[in-house]
Scaffold this motif. Structure first.
Motif, PDB file in Angstrom:
ATOM      1  N   GLN A 139      41.176  39.944  34.773  1.00  0.00           N
ATOM      2  CA  GLN A 139      40.205  39.603  33.723  1.00  0.00           C
ATOM      3  C   GLN A 139      39.033  38.792  34.273  1.00  0.00           C
ATOM      4  O   GLN A 139      37.870  39.061  33.962  1.00  0.00           O
ATOM      5  N   LEU A 140      39.324  37.773  35.101  1.00  0.00           N
ATOM      6  CA  LEU A 140      38.252  36.914  35.614  1.00  0.00           C
ATOM      7  C   LEU A 140      37.515  37.533  36.788  1.00  0.00           C
ATOM      8  O   LEU A 140      36.319  37.319  36.963  1.00  0.00           O
ATOM      9  N   ARG A 150      47.186  39.475  35.640  1.00  0.00           N
ATOM     10  CA  ARG A 150      46.334  39.683  34.470  1.00  0.00           C
ATOM     11  C   ARG A 150      45.112  38.777  34.514  1.00  0.00           C
ATOM     12  O   ARG A 150      43.988  39.212  34.197  1.00  0.00           O
ATOM     13  N   GLU A 151      45.343  37.524  34.937  1.00  0.00           N
ATOM     14  CA  GLU A 151      44.213  36.579  34.991  1.00  0.00           C
ATOM     15  C   GLU A 151      43.190  37.002  36.025  1.00  0.00           C
ATOM     16  O   GLU A 151      41.965  36.943  35.779  1.00  0.00           O
TER      17      GLU A 151
END
Length: 237
Positions: A164-165, A160-161
């Protein structure tokens, strides 16, 4: 009324004490000047008795040398007259010796047959050594294969990180291999400023399978250190 006698000379009697005092002073000055004073010299005078120096010894001048007498030349001695030799008689004369025989001439050695020189043997030429393998070329090819292999198995980080990034960058990793291709140690040489990408580069090294060193490469080394640049680009979707 008669005036007393002393009253008439009162003025003279009044100056008499002064005259006496003046006379006493004059007498004292004359007496002081006539008194002799003894002069004392502060510096003591030393008187030393010096012994009389002995008279200087007389230097006797040596008498002039007597003239040497010239040596008289030796008188020539008279040579003795040799006595006349007695003439030998016929019996006293020695008999003439016979002439010595002539030496024998050396005989010529018999001629031997000419010896033929040995035929030259052919010299064995050394066999040329096999050409040394080009280790520099083999080493560069091995490093190129390592880097191509790592870039083929690298994986962009998931999660997920990361979605997103969506980090992007290049990571330079270093790793030490044994001669059989096994990993001894590894680390990050230049970070991408993203923990996700640095972690993905480490997982790539752990996932890789390296081949053994080519023969003759990095001679004398049991291990060798390598570096590789891994660039991570997010997948658009």
């Amino acid at each position: 009324m008669r005036t007393p006698f002393l009253f008439r000379f009162r003025e003279s009697l009044a100056g008499l004490p002064s005259l006496l005092v003046l006379l006493a002073l004059v007498l004292a000055g004359v007496q002081q000047s006539t008194r002799l004073k003894r002069h004392k010299d502060p510096t003591p005078v030393q008187i030393a008795l010096l012994e009389a120096l002995p008279p200087a010894p007389k230097v006797e001048t040596p008498p002039p040398p007597e003239p040497q007498k010239k040596a008289e030349p030796p008188k020539p001695q008279a040579k003795p007259v040799p006595a006349p030799k007695p003439t030998p008689t016929v019996q006293d004369r020695p008999v003439a010796e016979a002439p010595a025989p002539l030496p024998a001439l050396p005989q010529a050695a018999p001629r031997s047959a000419p010896v033929s020189a040995p035929a030259p043997q052919p010299v064995a030429q050394p066999t040329p050594a096999p050409p040394a393998p080009n280790t520099a070329n083999a080493e560069s090819q091995y490093v190129a294969k390592l880097r191509a292999h790592l870039n083929s198995i690298k994986r962009y980080p998931t999660g997920r990180e990361a979605s997103q990034l969506k980090p992007q960058g290049k990571v330079r990793v270093w790793f030490v291999l044994k001669r059989d291709g096994s990993v001894v140690d590894m680390g990050i040489d230049e970070s991408s400023n993203s923990m996700l990408l640095d972690d993905a580069a480490r997982k790539t090294i752990n996932r890789a399978a390296f081949s053994a060193f080519p023969e003759g490469s990095w001679s004398g080394e049991n291990t060798h250190r390598f570096t590789a640049d891994l660039e991570f680009i997010p997948v658009s979707g």
